[in-house]
Scaffold this motif. Structure first.
Motif, PDB file in Angstrom:
ATOM      1  N   MET B   1      52.163  15.790  38.718  1.00  0.00           N
ATOM      2  CA  MET B   1      52.808  16.704  40.049  1.00  0.00           C
ATOM      3  C   MET B   1      53.574  17.633  39.822  1.00  0.00           C
ATOM      4  O   MET B   1      53.403  18.637  39.971  1.00  0.00           O
ATOM      5  CB  MET B   1      53.062  15.595  41.017  1.00  0.00           C
ATOM      6  N   GLY B   2      54.731  17.064  39.031  1.00  0.00           N
ATOM      7  CA  GLY B   2      55.740  18.050  38.710  1.00  0.00           C
ATOM      8  C   GLY B   2      55.454  19.252  37.820  1.00  0.00           C
ATOM      9  O   GLY B   2      55.482  20.427  37.690  1.00  0.00           O
ATOM     10  N   TYR B   3      54.155  18.609  36.749  1.00  0.00           N
ATOM     11  CA  TYR B   3      53.783  19.295  35.776  1.00  0.00           C
ATOM     12  C   TYR B   3      52.960  20.573  36.279  1.00  0.00           C
ATOM     13  O   TYR B   3      53.174  21.748  36.271  1.00  0.00           O
ATOM     14  CB  TYR B   3      52.843  18.604  35.016  1.00  0.00           C
ATOM     15  N   SER B   4      52.135  20.178  37.455  1.00  0.00           N
ATOM     16  CA  SER B   4      51.184  21.240  38.160  1.00  0.00           C
ATOM     17  C   SER B   4      52.160  22.120  38.736  1.00  0.00           C
ATOM     18  O   SER B   4      51.897  23.285  38.592  1.00  0.00           O
ATOM     19  CB  SER B   4      50.409  20.626  39.404  1.00  0.00           C
ATOM     20  N   LEU B   5      53.399  21.851  39.495  1.00  0.00           N
ATOM     21  CA  LEU B   5      54.154  22.365  40.087  1.00  0.00           C
ATOM     22  C   LEU B   5      54.674  23.817  39.184  1.00  0.00           C
ATOM     23  O   LEU B   5      54.808  24.913  39.398  1.00  0.00           O
ATOM     24  CB  LEU B   5      55.310  21.696  40.543  1.00  0.00           C
ATOM     25  N   TRP B   6      55.266  23.211  38.123  1.00  0.00           N
ATOM     26  CA  TRP B   6      55.850  24.103  36.788  1.00  0.00           C
ATOM     27  C   TRP B   6      54.892  25.015  36.534  1.00  0.00           C
ATOM     28  O   TRP B   6      55.045  26.324  36.442  1.00  0.00           O
ATOM     29  CB  TRP B   6      56.146  23.488  35.813  1.00  0.00           C
ATOM     30  N   ILE B   7      53.436  24.645  36.063  1.00  0.00           N
ATOM     31  CA  ILE B   7      52.617  25.527  35.720  1.00  0.00           C
ATOM     32  C   ILE B   7      52.257  26.683  36.682  1.00  0.00           C
ATOM     33  O   ILE B   7      51.928  27.888  36.564  1.00  0.00           O
ATOM     34  CB  ILE B   7      51.116  24.678  35.401  1.00  0.00           C
ATOM     35  N   ILE B 153      49.394  33.172  48.042  1.00  0.00           N
ATOM     36  CA  ILE B 153      47.877  33.113  47.501  1.00  0.00           C
ATOM     37  C   ILE B 153      47.370  33.080  46.136  1.00  0.00           C
ATOM     38  O   ILE B 153      46.404  32.754  45.733  1.00  0.00           O
ATOM     39  CB  ILE B 153      46.907  34.265  48.271  1.00  0.00           C
ATOM     40  N   THR B 154      48.638  33.350  45.474  1.00  0.00           N
ATOM     41  CA  THR B 154      48.282  32.837  44.079  1.00  0.00           C
ATOM     42  C   THR B 154      48.587  31.500  43.502  1.00  0.00           C
ATOM     43  O   THR B 154      48.088  30.815  42.879  1.00  0.00           O
ATOM     44  CB  THR B 154      49.259  33.865  43.102  1.00  0.00           C
ATOM     45  N   PHE B 155      49.865  31.034  44.255  1.00  0.00           N
ATOM     46  CA  PHE B 155      50.344  29.697  43.837  1.00  0.00           C
ATOM     47  C   PHE B 155      49.553  28.507  44.262  1.00  0.00           C
ATOM     48  O   PHE B 155      48.960  27.532  43.702  1.00  0.00           O
ATOM     49  CB  PHE B 155      51.569  29.518  44.402  1.00  0.00           C
ATOM     50  N   ILE B 156      48.783  28.774  45.597  1.00  0.00           N
ATOM     51  CA  ILE B 156      47.914  27.756  46.253  1.00  0.00           C
ATOM     52  C   ILE B 156      46.860  27.284  45.475  1.00  0.00           C
ATOM     53  O   ILE B 156      46.780  26.332  44.926  1.00  0.00           O
ATOM     54  CB  ILE B 156      47.779  28.019  47.681  1.00  0.00           C
ATOM     55  N   PRO B 157      46.008  28.409  44.975  1.00  0.00           N
ATOM     56  CA  PRO B 157      44.817  27.941  44.212  1.00  0.00           C
ATOM     57  C   PRO B 157      45.304  27.717  42.691  1.00  0.00           C
ATOM     58  O   PRO B 157      44.541  26.912  42.242  1.00  0.00           O
ATOM     59  CB  PRO B 157      44.050  29.212  43.988  1.00  0.00           C
ATOM     60  N   ALA B 158      46.523  28.097  42.315  1.00  0.00           N
ATOM     61  CA  ALA B 158      46.783  27.865  40.882  1.00  0.00           C
ATOM     62  C   ALA B 158      47.300  26.245  41.167  1.00  0.00           C
ATOM     63  O   ALA B 158      47.020  25.546  39.924  1.00  0.00           O
ATOM     64  CB  ALA B 158      47.753  28.959  40.359  1.00  0.00           C
ATOM     65  N   PHE B 159      47.907  26.171  41.938  1.00  0.00           N
ATOM     66  CA  PHE B 159      48.430  24.395  41.999  1.00  0.00           C
ATOM     67  C   PHE B 159      47.189  23.668  41.874  1.00  0.00           C
ATOM     68  O   PHE B 159      47.272  22.331  41.311  1.00  0.00           O
ATOM     69  CB  PHE B 159      49.146  24.566  43.141  1.00  0.00           C
ATOM     70  N   GLY B 160      46.142  24.044  42.635  1.00  0.00           N
ATOM     71  CA  GLY B 160      45.132  22.883  42.832  1.00  0.00           C
ATOM     72  C   GLY B 160      43.920  23.196  41.690  1.00  0.00           C
ATOM     73  O   GLY B 160      42.823  22.808  41.961  1.00  0.00           O
ATOM     74  N   ALA B 161      44.307  24.025  40.872  1.00  0.00           N
ATOM     75  CA  ALA B 161      43.062  24.604  39.819  1.00  0.00           C
ATOM     76  C   ALA B 161      42.545  23.062  39.126  1.00  0.00           C
ATOM     77  O   ALA B 161      43.226  22.357  38.779  1.00  0.00           O
ATOM     78  CB  ALA B 161      43.732  25.639  39.072  1.00  0.00           C
ATOM     79  N   LEU B 162      40.988  23.378  38.896  1.00  0.00           N
ATOM     80  CA  LEU B 162      40.322  22.225  38.460  1.00  0.00           C
ATOM     81  C   LEU B 162      39.704  22.772  37.083  1.00  0.00           C
ATOM     82  O   LEU B 162      39.986  22.204  35.789  1.00  0.00           O
ATOM     83  CB  LEU B 162      39.289  21.867  39.301  1.00  0.00           C
ATOM     84  N   MET B 175      46.559  18.596  35.214  1.00  0.00           N
ATOM     85  CA  MET B 175      47.164  19.153  36.201  1.00  0.00           C
ATOM     86  C   MET B 175      46.638  18.076  37.509  1.00  0.00           C
ATOM     87  O   MET B 175      45.685  17.497  37.412  1.00  0.00           O
ATOM     88  CB  MET B 175      46.718  20.529  36.517  1.00  0.00           C
ATOM     89  N   ILE B 176      47.088  18.541  38.501  1.00  0.00           N
ATOM     90  CA  ILE B 176      46.489  17.676  39.931  1.00  0.00           C
ATOM     91  C   ILE B 176      45.054  17.687  40.033  1.00  0.00           C
ATOM     92  O   ILE B 176      44.538  16.578  40.497  1.00  0.00           O
ATOM     93  CB  ILE B 176      47.288  17.927  40.975  1.00  0.00           C
ATOM     94  N   GLY B 177      44.605  18.778  39.901  1.00  0.00           N
ATOM     95  CA  GLY B 177      43.327  19.027  40.050  1.00  0.00           C
ATOM     96  C   GLY B 177      42.379  17.980  39.136  1.00  0.00           C
ATOM     97  O   GLY B 177      41.442  17.495  39.503  1.00  0.00           O
ATOM     98  N   SER B 194      41.466  10.904  47.233  1.00  0.00           N
ATOM     99  CA  SER B 194      41.790  11.561  48.748  1.00  0.00           C
ATOM    100  C   SER B 194      43.330  11.735  49.042  1.00  0.00           C
ATOM    101  O   SER B 194      43.749  12.851  49.520  1.00  0.00           O
ATOM    102  CB  SER B 194      41.186  10.531  49.664  1.00  0.00           C
ATOM    103  N   ALA B 195      44.142  10.823  48.438  1.00  0.00           N
ATOM    104  CA  ALA B 195      45.645  10.908  48.736  1.00  0.00           C
ATOM    105  C   ALA B 195      45.960  12.207  48.111  1.00  0.00           C
ATOM    106  O   ALA B 195      46.556  13.058  48.664  1.00  0.00           O
ATOM    107  CB  ALA B 195      46.141   9.624  48.342  1.00  0.00           C
ATOM    108  N   LEU B 196      45.614  12.346  46.934  1.00  0.00           N
ATOM    109  CA  LEU B 196      45.968  13.169  46.148  1.00  0.00           C
ATOM    110  C   LEU B 196      45.636  14.851  46.600  1.00  0.00           C
ATOM    111  O   LEU B 196      46.303  15.896  46.570  1.00  0.00           O
ATOM    112  CB  LEU B 196      45.533  13.320  44.442  1.00  0.00           C
ATOM    113  N   SER B 197      44.436  14.689  46.948  1.00  0.00           N
ATOM    114  CA  SER B 197      43.725  16.031  47.633  1.00  0.00           C
ATOM    115  C   SER B 197      44.701  16.397  48.910  1.00  0.00           C
ATOM    116  O   SER B 197      44.826  17.569  49.252  1.00  0.00           O
ATOM    117  CB  SER B 197      42.207  15.988  47.954  1.00  0.00           C
ATOM    118  N   MET B 198      44.885  15.373  49.546  1.00  0.00           N
ATOM    119  CA  MET B 198      45.811  15.572  50.942  1.00  0.00           C
ATOM    120  C   MET B 198      47.255  16.047  50.567  1.00  0.00           C
ATOM    121  O   MET B 198      47.560  16.871  51.300  1.00  0.00           O
ATOM    122  CB  MET B 198      45.693  14.252  51.873  1.00  0.00           C
ATOM    123  N   LEU B 199      47.728  15.617  49.333  1.00  0.00           N
ATOM    124  CA  LEU B 199      49.058  16.160  49.120  1.00  0.00           C
ATOM    125  C   LEU B 199      48.831  17.480  48.674  1.00  0.00           C
ATOM    126  O   LEU B 199      49.705  18.050  49.252  1.00  0.00           O
ATOM    127  CB  LEU B 199      49.354  15.595  47.781  1.00  0.00           C
TER     128      LEU B 199
END
Lengths: 276, 226
Positions: B1-7, B153-162, B175-177, B194-199
């Motif tokens: 989670m922290g890692y995704s945030l930094w990236i 709009i850059t951060f949100i998709p980058a945060f959940g990138a798969l 990453m969280i994705g 599901s919990a991670l996606s809801m996060l």
């Protein structure tokens, strides 16, 4: 170019020009290299050994890829049709009527645009499992969950485009139509829909590219028999890199880029007409 | 989670630094060039995400000329024997995410810069401020809402990138994705997935709420001043 650059002529500063050139190179070089190497006559990915179309032939003979491509097209066409109908209907309702909970509907409509794709994908997958959607339907019925998922994330974009067009509509036309005795049906058919035509086309093209390009949501919803082209390629990419992927991707790029350019062109002329 | 945030944060920052000058040039270009330049920036955005990531992977892969060039420079500068490579590590994830999300950042910035009243800039320059000072004290504050919008709009998709971390990241670039994918597709642990996606969804709402709060406060302040 003989006059000296003014203080606000940022376009003529070399430092800025170089930045833009570098950014564009960064954006395009990988794609162009990939397209070039799709014509490479070599099984190795990176060395150029002469022009050939063998990878296109190999894609053509790859039944799994062709099957996935057919699925993609069936899904994209059905999803586009439904998303355009639903999105337009919603846009007209939001524009024409005032009803309790309208702000809520507007906010909810924006959700699929802002929520991360992966969350939508997981949600859709769990939804279909929870309602025990039968997973052993025959083709093309087994594509239905993906079509529904695509409609769900694509129609809000259609609504956006159509609403933008509706704001320019001259309300006196509506009054005139009703004064002259037209019913709602006649008004929609003869006045509103012809006026909305460019937005409908642009919205439909947008929905089509969104559906054709989607990987993440489809990846979660698709089952063994219902893979689309991006999902199929992703599963192959994880094992090994094959040169025919270059060719398959080049076809996909040309297809979506031409549709997108058409959509952009239509939107552009629409905006110009709105202004004048 | 922290890692995704930094990236994701780092990606957003790099995108902003690259996108601002690009948007500036496009917005101040002659009107006949503007649509073409804009199209050039948006067009890659219309090609499939998977395609772009794969293309980047083949250009930056260890046997590619670009990677060999970077290896030579790296070895001669640091004097170390091993080269970590451009991709299959955190650097790869960031390059990939910047590559994929750059158009998201350029578009809102372009819209704001195009609408910007240029007499403010002229006034600032006429009154003796340098170009840099004009940039930081006039242009940036005036385009701040667009900067915030672009960052969101850059951060949100980058945060959940798969796709990008899966193809360009190393085995430890989780990453969280990728975590969600693992839980859902392989571990069959749907509740955790599901919990991670809801996060991700909560994070999105939090950011959007913050943005609307900030813009409302801004609007109120300008009202008070006027």
């Amino acid at each position: 170019m003989s006059t000296p650059a003014g203080p606000l002529d940022y376009t003529r500063r070399w430092s800025l020009r170089l930045t833009v050139a570098a950014a564009l190179l960064f954006l395009y070089v990988p794609l162009l290299v990939m397209m070039a190497f799709s014509f490479n006559d070599s099984t190795r990915i990176i060395r150029w050994e002469g022009f050939s179309t063998r990878w296109y032939e190999s894609v053509w003979q790859n039944t799994a890829l062709i099957e996935a491509f057919t699925n993609s097209m069936v899904i994209a066409f059905s999803a586009t049709l439904l998303a355009t109908a639903i999105g337009t209907g919603l846009a007209i309702c939001l524009w024409r009527f005032r009803f309790p909970g309208k702000t809520l509907v507007e906010a909810v409509n924006g959700l699929p645009i802002v929520i991360p794709e992966i969350s939508l994908g997981v949600a859709m997958m769990i939804f279909f499992k929870q309602i025990n959607w039968p997973s052993d339907l025959a083709w093309p019925l087994n594509l239905l969950p993906i079509i529904i998922a695509h409609v769900a994330f694509a129609f809000p974009f259609v609504t956006l485009v159509v609403r933008a067009r509706l704001t320019g509509f001259d309300r006196s036309l509506e009054e005139a139509a009703f004064d002259l005795g037209a019913g709602m049906g006649l008004f929609l058919r003869d006045i509103l829909l012809p006026y909305l035509k460019p937005a409908l086309i642009a919205g439909a093209l947008l929905a089509f590219t969104l559906s054709l390009d989607d990987f993440v949501i489809t990846y979660f919803v698709s089952e063994v028999g219902s893979t689309t082209l991006p999902v199929k390629i992703y599963s192959q990419l994880r094992f090994k890199v094959q040169p025919d992927i270059n060719a398959a991707f080049t076809v996909l790029i040309v297809l979506t880029a031409s549709i997108a350019i058409a959509a952009a062109f239509i939107l552009n002329t629409m905006q110009k007409k709105n202004k004048s | 989670m922290g890692y995704s945030l930094w990236i994701a944060l780092l990606t957003t920052l790099i995108c902003l630094v690259i996108a601002y000058p690009v948007a500036l040039v496009v917005a101040f270009a002659a009107p006949k060039w503007r649509p073409l330049l804009l199209l050039l920036v948006i067009l890659p955005f219309w090609t499939n995400l998977l395609v772009r990531t794969y293309a980047l992977k083949s250009v930056l892969g260890s046997s590619s000329p670009l990677s060999q060039l970077a290896e030579g420079i790296y070895k001669s500068v640091t004097g170390s024997e091993t080269f970590p490579g451009l991709i299959l590590n955190d650097l790869g994830v960031i390059i990939g995410l910047v590559y994929v999300h750059l158009p998201f950042m350029v578009l809102p910035l372009y819209t704001a810069l195009e609408k910007l009243d240029r007499s403010y800039l002229e006034a600032s320059l006429d009154l003796g401020a340098s170009q840099w000072r004009t940039f930081f004290q006039v242009m940036v504050p005036l385009t701040l809402p667009a900067i915030i919008a672009g960052c969101i709009i850059t951060f949100i998709p980058a945060f959940g990138a798969l796709v990008t971390p899966a193809l360009l990241g190393g085995t430890d670039s989780l990453m969280i994705g990728s975590l969600i994918e693992d839980q859902i597709k392989r571990a069959n642990n749907w509740p955790l997935g599901s919990a991670l996606s809801m996060l991700l969804v909560y994070a999105t709402f939090l950011i959007l709420a913050l943005q609307s709060w900030l813009s409302e406060r801004r609007a109120r302040r300008t009202e008070l001043r006027a």
